[in-house]
Design an enzyme around this catalytic site. Structure first.
Site, short mmCIF file in Angstrom:
data_model
loop_
_atom_site.label_atom_id
_atom_site.label_comp_id
_atom_site.label_asym_id
_atom_site.label_seq_id
_atom_site.Cartn_x
_atom_site.Cartn_y
_atom_site.Cartn_z
N ARG A 23 -9.21 -4.90 -3.12
CA ARG A 23 -8.56 -6.20 -3.27
C ARG A 23 -7.74 -6.59 -2.06
NH1 ARG A 23 -9.58 -4.42 -8.02
NH2 ARG A 23 -8.77 -2.49 -7.19
N THR A 24 -6.85 -5.72 -1.66
CA THR A 24 -5.84 -6.14 -0.69
C THR A 24 -6.46 -6.55 0.65
OG1 THR A 24 -4.28 -4.68 -1.79
CG2 THR A 24 -3.65 -5.50 0.38
N HIS A 66 4.78 -2.03 -1.38
CA HIS A 66 3.58 -2.88 -1.31
C HIS A 66 4.04 -4.32 -1.55
CE1 HIS A 66 -0.45 -4.16 -1.48
NE2 HIS A 66 -0.94 -3.39 -2.43
N LYS A 124 -7.73 10.24 18.09
CA LYS A 124 -7.48 10.95 19.37
C LYS A 124 -5.99 11.17 19.58
CE LYS A 124 -11.13 8.16 21.44
NZ LYS A 124 -11.30 7.09 22.46
N ARG A 127 -2.32 -1.00 6.12
CA ARG A 127 -2.08 -0.06 5.01
C ARG A 127 -2.21 1.36 5.52
NH1 ARG A 127 -5.03 -0.28 -0.79
NH2 ARG A 127 -3.41 -1.84 -1.05
#
Ligand code: NCD
Length: 309
Positions: A49-50, A128, A79, A100
């Site tokens: 969703r996000t 969130h 890396k 995120r």
């Protein structure tokens, strides 16, 4: 960007602009508001969703998107490039970043190096904010206010970044005597962190704790349900103790108020929300998905200066 950083006025402004964005989020109208702007979505953790919601929001406002949803594996972080440097580099390409990450504090770390706004799309178990804002938007559409309502926070209150964000945002609302009341429903061991409880109390909100949803469901105006956050447990065995702790069924919903809002950020697993509840008019979790597009449109419009903050 954190939920704690928003003032009451700023939250209200986001919700106001989100209201204006609804026709575009609902695909009823088209817009070129963010034409020429580019969003980068940097996801170090799974999302359905996000990420799509941010990307849809930008595309439907006429902007463009670059995206990496496997940053851990395929970006230079592999890396050992620092998040700060990653932020600085990606800022050269785009106008706004949504990010995120599984480790709390990582969004702030990347933002330190970035020279464009960084929107927090989930910061480990901590926060969130955009989900919290879309939850408030959903609640506001039903009740028109936040104060004086009784909120049932249900599920993994320790690890749910969504619940944490909801608390940070809701605490601002309601005058004395009309503040939000929280009933925290969690299995023992997954209670709301003490810090958040303290903050809510300091703001004048009341808190009660229980592990029995059935006993309190009849008191709730808002039922905010959340998944047991499997990926936050140290071992599978530890998670298994809590799997399926709560299950919202039609039978349970019969005990709830006629005017109640049932929200859940999804995904749903292990019967946490029975599909039989989907057709219940109080169930808003699929509507939340569209609301999320409107809220993210609003946030991008605000940080990119096409709307006054
Ligand atoms: C939530 C998340 O990622 O924190 N999902 C979402 O953003 N819609 C909730 C969850 O995964 O349980």
């Amino acid at each position: 960007m954190s939920a704690a950083q928003f003032s009451k006025r700023e939250i209200e402004r986001v919700l106001e602009v989100a209201k204006q964005m609804e026709p575009f989020a609902r695909k009823e109208k088209t817009s070129d508001l963010l034409k020429g702007k580019v969003l980068a979505t940097l996801f170090f953790e799974p999302s359905t969703r996000t990420r799509f919601s941010f990307e849809t929001a930008m595309l439907r406002l006429g902007g463009k998107v670059i995206s990496n949803y496997m940053m851990m594996e395929t970006s230079s972080v592999k890396k050992r490039e620092t998040l700060q440097d990653t932020g600085r580099v990606v800022s050269a390409f785009v106008d706004v970043i949504a990010m995120r990450h599984p480790v709390a504090g990582s969004v702030a770390e990347l933002a330190q190096g970035a020279t464009v706004p960084v929107l927090n799309a989930g910061d480990g178990p901590a926060d969130h904010p955009t989900q919290g804002l879309l939850d408030l938007f959903t609640i506001h559409k039903e009740f028109g206010h936040f104060g004086g309502l009784t909120y049932g926070l249900v599920g993994d209150l320790k690890n749910s970044r969504v619940v944490h964000a909801q608390c940070e945002l809701l605490k601002h609302f309601g005058p004395t005597g009309f503040k939000p009341a929280f009933i925290c429903v969690a299995p023992r061991g997954l209670e709301l962190p003490a810090m958040i409880k303290k903050e809510l109390k300091e703001m004048g909100c009341s808190i009660r704790e229980t592990d029995n949803l059935e006993k309190v469901i009849g008191e709730l105006d808002v039922l905010s349900n959340t998944r047991i956050q499997e990926e936050r447990f140290a071992t599978k065995k530890e998670f298994e103790k809590f799997r399926g702790a709560y299950s919202i069924s039609q039978k349970l919903m019969k005990k709830a108020k006629k005017k109640m809002v049932l929200i859940d950020p999804l995904p749903r697993v292990d019967g946490q929300l029975k599909t039989e509840v989907d057709s219940d008019p109080r169930a808003k979790y699929f509507e939340q998905v569209t609301n999320g597009v409107a809220v993210r449109m609003a946030l991008m419009a605000l940080v990119l200066g096409t709307h006054e903050a």
